[in-house]
Design a protein around this motif. Structure first.
Motif, PDB file in Angstrom:
ATOM      1  N   ARG A  57      48.165 -12.797 114.334  1.00 30.87           N
ATOM      2  CA  ARG A  57      49.110 -12.189 113.387  1.00 30.87           C
ATOM      3  C   ARG A  57      49.375 -13.115 112.206  1.00 30.87           C
ATOM      4  NH1 ARG A  57      52.744 -10.657 118.032  1.00 30.87           N
ATOM      5  NH2 ARG A  57      51.916  -8.658 118.664  1.00 30.87           N
ATOM      6  N   ARG A  58      49.512 -14.410 112.484  1.00 24.56           N
ATOM      7  CA  ARG A  58      49.732 -15.381 111.410  1.00 24.56           C
ATOM      8  C   ARG A  58      48.556 -15.433 110.446  1.00 24.56           C
ATOM      9  NH1 ARG A  58      51.128 -20.973 113.737  1.00 24.56           N
ATOM     10  NH2 ARG A  58      50.406 -19.795 115.483  1.00 24.56           N
ATOM     11  N   ILE A  59      47.346 -15.387 110.976  1.00 20.74           N
ATOM     12  CA  ILE A  59      46.152 -15.411 110.133  1.00 20.74           C
ATOM     13  C   ILE A  59      46.090 -14.157 109.266  1.00 20.74           C
ATOM     14  CG2 ILE A  59      43.621 -15.305 110.159  1.00 20.74           C
ATOM     15  CD1 ILE A  59      43.713 -17.086 112.667  1.00 20.74           C
ATOM     16  N   MET A  60      46.382 -12.999 109.850  1.00 21.61           N
ATOM     17  CA  MET A  60      46.314 -11.755 109.086  1.00 21.61           C
ATOM     18  C   MET A  60      47.450 -11.638 108.071  1.00 21.61           C
ATOM     19  SD  MET A  60      44.871  -8.868 111.667  1.00 21.61           S
ATOM     20  CE  MET A  60      45.822  -9.196 113.119  1.00 21.61           C
ATOM     21  N   HIS A  61      48.569 -12.315 108.298  1.00 18.54           N
ATOM     22  CA  HIS A  61      49.711 -12.264 107.385  1.00 18.54           C
ATOM     23  C   HIS A  61      49.582 -13.281 106.248  1.00 18.54           C
ATOM     24  CE1 HIS A  61      53.740 -11.258 106.216  1.00 18.54           C
ATOM     25  NE2 HIS A  61      54.134 -12.518 106.312  1.00 18.54           N
ATOM     26  N   HIS A  62      48.695 -14.242 106.372  1.00 17.61           N
ATOM     27  CA  HIS A  62      48.540 -15.322 105.398  1.00 17.61           C
ATOM     28  C   HIS A  62      48.279 -14.850 103.964  1.00 17.61           C
ATOM     29  CE1 HIS A  62      46.400 -18.669 103.381  1.00 17.61           C
ATOM     30  NE2 HIS A  62      47.394 -19.364 103.903  1.00 17.61           N
ATOM     31  N   PRO A  63      47.384 -13.894 103.704  1.00 17.03           N
ATOM     32  CA  PRO A  63      47.169 -13.479 102.310  1.00 17.03           C
ATOM     33  C   PRO A  63      48.433 -12.935 101.634  1.00 17.03           C
ATOM     34  CG  PRO A  63      45.373 -12.686 103.661  1.00 17.03           C
ATOM     35  CD  PRO A  63      46.408 -13.243 104.596  1.00 17.03           C
ATOM     36  N   ALA A  64      49.218 -12.166 102.348  1.00 17.54           N
ATOM     37  CA  ALA A  64      50.420 -11.578 101.752  1.00 17.54           C
ATOM     38  C   ALA A  64      51.566 -12.569 101.649  1.00 17.54           C
ATOM     39  CB  ALA A  64      50.873 -10.369 102.568  1.00 17.54           C
ATOM     40  N   ALA A  65      51.677 -13.479 102.616  1.00 16.63           N
ATOM     41  CA  ALA A  65      52.813 -14.396 102.645  1.00 16.63           C
ATOM     42  C   ALA A  65      52.579 -15.662 101.834  1.00 16.63           C
ATOM     43  CB  ALA A  65      53.133 -14.780 104.084  1.00 16.63           C
ATOM     44  N   VAL A  66      51.341 -16.093 101.686  1.00 22.43           N
ATOM     45  CA  VAL A  66      51.063 -17.379 101.049  1.00 22.43           C
ATOM     46  C   VAL A  66      50.198 -17.232  99.802  1.00 22.43           C
ATOM     47  CG1 VAL A  66      50.055 -19.658 101.387  1.00 22.43           C
ATOM     48  CG2 VAL A  66      51.293 -18.569 103.252  1.00 22.43           C
ATOM     49  N   VAL A  67      49.070 -16.567  99.909  1.00 16.95           N
ATOM     50  CA  VAL A  67      48.101 -16.528  98.806  1.00 16.95           C
ATOM     51  C   VAL A  67      48.668 -15.787  97.595  1.00 16.95           C
ATOM     52  CG1 VAL A  67      45.822 -15.726  98.101  1.00 16.95           C
ATOM     53  CG2 VAL A  67      46.139 -16.740 100.352  1.00 16.95           C
ATOM     54  N   PHE A  68      49.116 -14.551  97.771  1.00 18.54           N
ATOM     55  CA  PHE A  68      49.600 -13.769  96.628  1.00 18.54           C
ATOM     56  C   PHE A  68      50.776 -14.432  95.913  1.00 18.54           C
ATOM     57  CE2 PHE A  68      52.321 -10.569  94.677  1.00 18.54           C
ATOM     58  CZ  PHE A  68      51.448 -10.055  93.739  1.00 18.54           C
ATOM     59  N   PRO A  69      51.850 -14.858  96.624  1.00 22.14           N
ATOM     60  CA  PRO A  69      52.970 -15.466  95.902  1.00 22.14           C
ATOM     61  C   PRO A  69      52.601 -16.763  95.179  1.00 22.14           C
ATOM     62  CG  PRO A  69      53.642 -14.884  98.105  1.00 22.14           C
ATOM     63  CD  PRO A  69      52.169 -14.672  98.031  1.00 22.14           C
ATOM     64  N   ALA A 102      40.993 -13.160  99.872  1.00 20.17           N
ATOM     65  CA  ALA A 102      41.465 -13.816 101.096  1.00 20.17           C
ATOM     66  C   ALA A 102      41.568 -12.820 102.245  1.00 20.17           C
ATOM     67  CB  ALA A 102      42.817 -14.475 100.844  1.00 20.17           C
ATOM     68  N   ALA A 103      42.044 -11.626 101.961  1.00 22.01           N
ATOM     69  CA  ALA A 103      42.185 -10.615 103.012  1.00 22.01           C
ATOM     70  C   ALA A 103      40.830 -10.182 103.555  1.00 22.01           C
ATOM     71  CB  ALA A 103      42.942  -9.410 102.474  1.00 22.01           C
ATOM     72  N   ALA A 104      39.828 -10.089 102.705  1.00 20.59           N
ATOM     73  CA  ALA A 104      38.495  -9.681 103.158  1.00 20.59           C
ATOM     74  C   ALA A 104      37.920 -10.699 104.139  1.00 20.59           C
ATOM     75  CB  ALA A 104      37.560  -9.525 101.960  1.00 20.59           C
ATOM     76  N   VAL A 105      38.326 -11.935 104.011  1.00 25.45           N
ATOM     77  CA  VAL A 105      37.838 -12.981 104.915  1.00 25.45           C
ATOM     78  C   VAL A 105      38.758 -13.143 106.121  1.00 25.45           C
ATOM     79  CG1 VAL A 105      37.374 -15.459 105.119  1.00 25.45           C
ATOM     80  CG2 VAL A 105      36.690 -14.230 103.056  1.00 25.45           C
ATOM     81  N   GLU A 106      40.063 -13.186 105.877  1.00 24.06           N
ATOM     82  CA  GLU A 106      41.009 -13.543 106.936  1.00 24.06           C
ATOM     83  C   GLU A 106      41.360 -12.410 107.886  1.00 24.06           C
ATOM     84  OE1 GLU A 106      44.389 -15.679 105.486  1.00 24.06           O
ATOM     85  OE2 GLU A 106      43.139 -16.929 104.196  1.00 24.06           O
ATOM     86  N   TRP A 107      41.364 -11.171 107.440  1.00 26.86           N
ATOM     87  CA  TRP A 107      41.726 -10.084 108.340  1.00 26.86           C
ATOM     88  C   TRP A 107      40.716  -9.883 109.472  1.00 26.86           C
ATOM     89  CZ3 TRP A 107      43.789  -5.998 104.381  1.00 26.86           C
ATOM     90  CH2 TRP A 107      45.056  -6.392 103.940  1.00 26.86           C
ATOM     91  N   PRO A 108      39.400  -9.907 109.227  1.00 30.91           N
ATOM     92  CA  PRO A 108      38.478  -9.801 110.368  1.00 30.91           C
ATOM     93  C   PRO A 108      38.573 -11.007 111.314  1.00 30.91           C
ATOM     94  CG  PRO A 108      37.334  -9.277 108.338  1.00 30.91           C
ATOM     95  CD  PRO A 108      38.675  -9.804 107.951  1.00 30.91           C
TER      96      PRO A 108
END
Length: 74
Positions: free
Chosen positions: A54-66, A34-40
């Motif tokens: 910022r919300r898009i870049m924070h999504h993998p850590a805040a939503v996907v991983f948990p 998710a980070a490889a796609v969402e961070w760029p």
């Protein structure tokens, strides 16, 4: 020889062993994809709309991983 990530979470009450390996490892792999796609994408959006980027870049850590990590009790 490829390096396979293995994440261990100890001290949890999700199972009798109080250790988890599968959940955090699969969660990390999903986070990385998710980070490889969402961070760029988030970096490009951030140029025009800071809070949305910022919300898009924070999504993998805040939503996907948990969410993915919580699916597997082991």
């Amino acid at each position: 020889m490829p390096l396979i990530p293995c994440c261990v979470e100890c001290g949890t009450h999700a199972n009798p062993c109080r250790c988890r390996v599968v959940g955090p490892t699969v969660g990390f792999l999903a986070f990385a994809v998710a980070a490889a796609v969402e961070w760029p994408v988030g970096a490009v959006v951030w140029i025009f709309r800071h809070s949305k980027g910022r919300r898009i870049m924070h999504h993998p850590a805040a939503v996907v991983f948990p969410n993915i990590s919580g699916i597997f009790p082991i």
